[in-house]
Scaffold this active site. Sequence first.
Site, mmCIF file in Angstrom:
data_model
loop_
_atom_site.group_PDB
_atom_site.id
_atom_site.type_symbol
_atom_site.label_atom_id
_atom_site.label_comp_id
_atom_site.label_asym_id
_atom_site.label_seq_id
_atom_site.Cartn_x
_atom_site.Cartn_y
_atom_site.Cartn_z
ATOM 1 N N ARG A 110 -11.321 -15.764 -3.212
ATOM 2 C CA ARG A 110 -11.280 -14.321 -3.478
ATOM 3 C C ARG A 110 -12.577 -13.857 -4.165
ATOM 4 O O ARG A 110 -12.577 -13.004 -5.053
ATOM 5 C CB ARG A 110 -10.070 -13.941 -4.341
ATOM 6 C CG ARG A 110 -8.750 -14.289 -3.731
ATOM 7 C CD ARG A 110 -8.477 -13.516 -2.442
ATOM 8 N NE ARG A 110 -7.162 -13.863 -1.936
ATOM 9 C CZ ARG A 110 -6.906 -14.871 -1.099
ATOM 10 N NH1 ARG A 110 -7.900 -15.633 -0.671
ATOM 11 N NH2 ARG A 110 -5.682 -15.124 -0.678
ATOM 12 N N SER A 130 -1.739 -8.056 -3.531
ATOM 13 C CA SER A 130 -1.698 -9.050 -4.607
ATOM 14 C C SER A 130 -2.704 -8.668 -5.689
ATOM 15 O O SER A 130 -3.900 -8.572 -5.419
ATOM 16 C CB SER A 130 -2.023 -10.440 -4.057
ATOM 17 O OG SER A 130 -1.068 -10.836 -3.104
ATOM 18 N N GLU A 136 -7.568 -9.345 -8.929
ATOM 19 C CA GLU A 136 -8.354 -9.330 -7.697
ATOM 20 C C GLU A 136 -9.112 -8.018 -7.496
ATOM 21 O O GLU A 136 -10.270 -8.044 -7.092
ATOM 22 C CB GLU A 136 -7.458 -9.573 -6.478
ATOM 23 C CG GLU A 136 -7.030 -11.009 -6.281
ATOM 24 C CD GLU A 136 -6.397 -11.215 -4.906
ATOM 25 O OE1 GLU A 136 -6.759 -10.484 -3.962
ATOM 26 O OE2 GLU A 136 -5.557 -12.113 -4.780
#
Length: 336
Positions: free
Chosen positions: A164, A236, A332
């Site tokens: 990520r 997420s 994130e």
Amino acid sequence: MADFHEFYPLRRHNTLGFDVRARFACEVRSEDDLVAALADPRTERLPLVVLGGGSNVVLTGDLEAAVLLMRIPGYQVESRDDAWLVTVGAGENWHGIVGRTIADGMPGLENLALIPGSAGAAPIQNIGAYGVELRERFAGLRAWDRQARRFVELDCEQCAFGYRDSLFKRAGRDRYVITSITLRLPKPWRPALAYAELERELAHLSEPTPAQIRDAVIAIRRRKLPDPEVLGNAGSFFKNPVVSKAQRDALMERHPDLVSHAQPDGSYKLAAGWLIDRCGFKGERAGAVGVHDRQALVLVHHGGGSGTQLLALANRIAATVEQRFGLRIEPEPVVY
């Protein structure tokens, strides 16, 4: 001069649905549009923010910035002996590209179905799901280098992909504006079915097709994740922490049902959603924001709230997880 709009509303340009405005904003539909926008005096005196689908950002208030709404289209295919190279414009919808490549007989992206956002945003966080990461299907990209003041092409190594993560979330965050990406879809196709949840979903099929794998991924995601058109969210919200085998084993002694996934380098990826759930946050509501009642990894906006309220909840969750498990979970999305 670029076609900038003043005090432009961004509510429909961020999937969390926060009602904020940009000091200036304009749509970018070509590389010429981008060059014109970057030459505009308004972008020279204000910070620059590029928004695609707005699915991985938290807007904490009105942006005193020049916002570029990336809309560059494009879809070109080059067939080679070992792979198809598919070049798509940064403004193309990612899920649409997944469906189009499969329909055109070029599988390889099926595990990445239904990830919201635009193609140009995909490399920024090296999107990944169900055992596949973008970097495994990535050949290169084209971007405007604001430092060198010219278009450049960067390959997979130069993008410095991590979990990520990429160059564009670190040293290159304010340097590059991505205009197109090139995907490498290998020949022959091999399904990626190592992810346990996906394997269970497809257990009734002996040799699932790319379309069947895509449909299974869509079904799983829809069961677990809220539709941002109905309930504001950024997917997420936290990264799954990666720990050593020793750390994972120590945690397993205290928490035998810990959800973890072995990585090729011997480390283990832990399920951040499981950690958050065990801290009692699933379904919690804090005013206008909260935690999704089916997936603790997803923070939601019920309406009328702000990005600062969401971040306060996120910080409280992270602190609680760290206190209980000794692990720091990281968000994130990019925060503005």
